[in-house]
Design a protein around this motif. Structure first.
Motif, PDB file in Angstrom:
ATOM      1  N   TRP A 293       0.871  -1.136  -0.048  1.00 37.13           N
ATOM      2  CA  TRP A 293      -0.083  -0.241   0.157  1.00 37.13           C
ATOM      3  C   TRP A 293       0.784   1.081  -0.132  1.00 37.13           C
ATOM      4  O   TRP A 293       0.613   2.257  -0.621  1.00 37.13           O
ATOM      5  CB  TRP A 293      -0.790  -0.097   1.246  1.00 37.13           C
TER       6      TRP A 293
ATOM      7  N   TRP B 153       1.920   6.504  -6.926  1.00 37.45           N
ATOM      8  CA  TRP B 153       0.908   7.214  -7.549  1.00 37.45           C
ATOM      9  C   TRP B 153       1.196   8.741  -7.169  1.00 37.45           C
ATOM     10  O   TRP B 153       1.190   9.795  -8.222  1.00 37.45           O
ATOM     11  CB  TRP B 153      -0.497   7.014  -6.838  1.00 37.45           C
ATOM     12  N   THR B 154       1.841   9.028  -5.979  1.00 32.05           N
ATOM     13  CA  THR B 154       2.143  10.422  -5.725  1.00 32.05           C
ATOM     14  C   THR B 154       3.258  10.827  -6.699  1.00 32.05           C
ATOM     15  O   THR B 154       3.359  11.845  -7.150  1.00 32.05           O
ATOM     16  CB  THR B 154       2.690  10.614  -4.183  1.00 32.05           C
TER      17      THR B 154
ATOM     18  N   THR C 191       2.449   1.709  -3.328  1.00 32.87           N
ATOM     19  CA  THR C 191       1.448   2.200  -4.485  1.00 32.87           C
ATOM     20  C   THR C 191       1.160   3.649  -4.341  1.00 32.87           C
ATOM     21  O   THR C 191       1.084   4.398  -5.187  1.00 32.87           O
ATOM     22  CB  THR C 191       0.104   1.293  -4.203  1.00 32.87           C
ATOM     23  N   ALA C 192       1.087   4.096  -3.094  1.00 33.64           N
ATOM     24  CA  ALA C 192       0.866   5.603  -2.733  1.00 33.64           C
ATOM     25  C   ALA C 192       1.990   6.329  -3.165  1.00 33.64           C
ATOM     26  O   ALA C 192       1.940   7.366  -3.808  1.00 33.64           O
ATOM     27  CB  ALA C 192       0.481   5.736  -1.157  1.00 33.64           C
TER      28      ALA C 192
END
Length: 183
Positions: free
Chosen positions: A6, A13-14, A9-10
């Motif tokens: 997680w 994405w950022t 992924t964050a």
């Protein structure tokens, strides 16, 4: 262990949003630079030509001094007598200045087209291909349609589309998929 995917992924994405935002800023800056540079170069070329016209500076000086020394008088009473040739000379100067405005605009378009076609066009094509533009405002649908036609159309059309795209991106009417959402 469940937090690592997680968090990764964050982070991805950022980072992706930051990269896309950087590309959008680069696109806006390039389009602005193309326009500003063409204006500076076109005006610089023509200013030298305007300064060479004999007598024009003296006429303007006499006209301004006459108007400043008699601010309450009418133009016909003060300015016309101060200018050699009077109203006829002023009409000729006005005509010349209007023609000069047209020449400046044409020269700027020439510079814009030249710098875009010889240099910036090669940079913008891959940049535009890397970005996925989206729009929810139907008023900007023509700009979105035009972006799709850029690869097949002529240079003046491309320049108009790019300037409209820059303005729409700045106003957030068109956005890029994957960029940070605006507040």
């Amino acid at each position: 262990m469940s937090r690592v995917p997680w968090a990764a992924t964050a982070l991805c994405w950022t980072r992706q949003a930051e990269l896309v935002d950087g590309l959008v800023e680069l696109l806006i800056g390039l389009i602005h630079r193309i326009n500003a540079r063409a204006e500076r170069r076109g005006e610089k070329e023509l200013i030298g030509q305007l300064a060479a016209v004999p007598g024009k500076r003296g006429i303007f000086t006499k006209m301004v001094n006459a108007a400043l020394s008699n601010p309450d008088e009418t133009v016909r009473q003060v300015v016309f007598p101060a200018v050699p040739g009077g109203e006829k000379t002023l009409r000729a100067l006005a005509k010349e200045l209007m023609a000069t405005e047209r020449v400046v605009a044409e020269r700027i378009r020439y510079q814009l087209r030249g710098s875009y076609s010889h240099y910036y066009r090669r940079m913008l094509a891959p940049l535009l291909a890397a970005l996925e533009f989206k729009c929810h405002n139907t008023a900007y649908r023509p700009v979105m349609d035009a972006i799709e036609l850029l690869a097949r159309e002529r240079i003046p059309y491309e320049l108009c589309v790019l300037i409209a795209l820059k303005d729409a991106l700045r106003r957030s009417e068109i956005y890029v998929e994957g960029a940070w959402p605006l507040a």
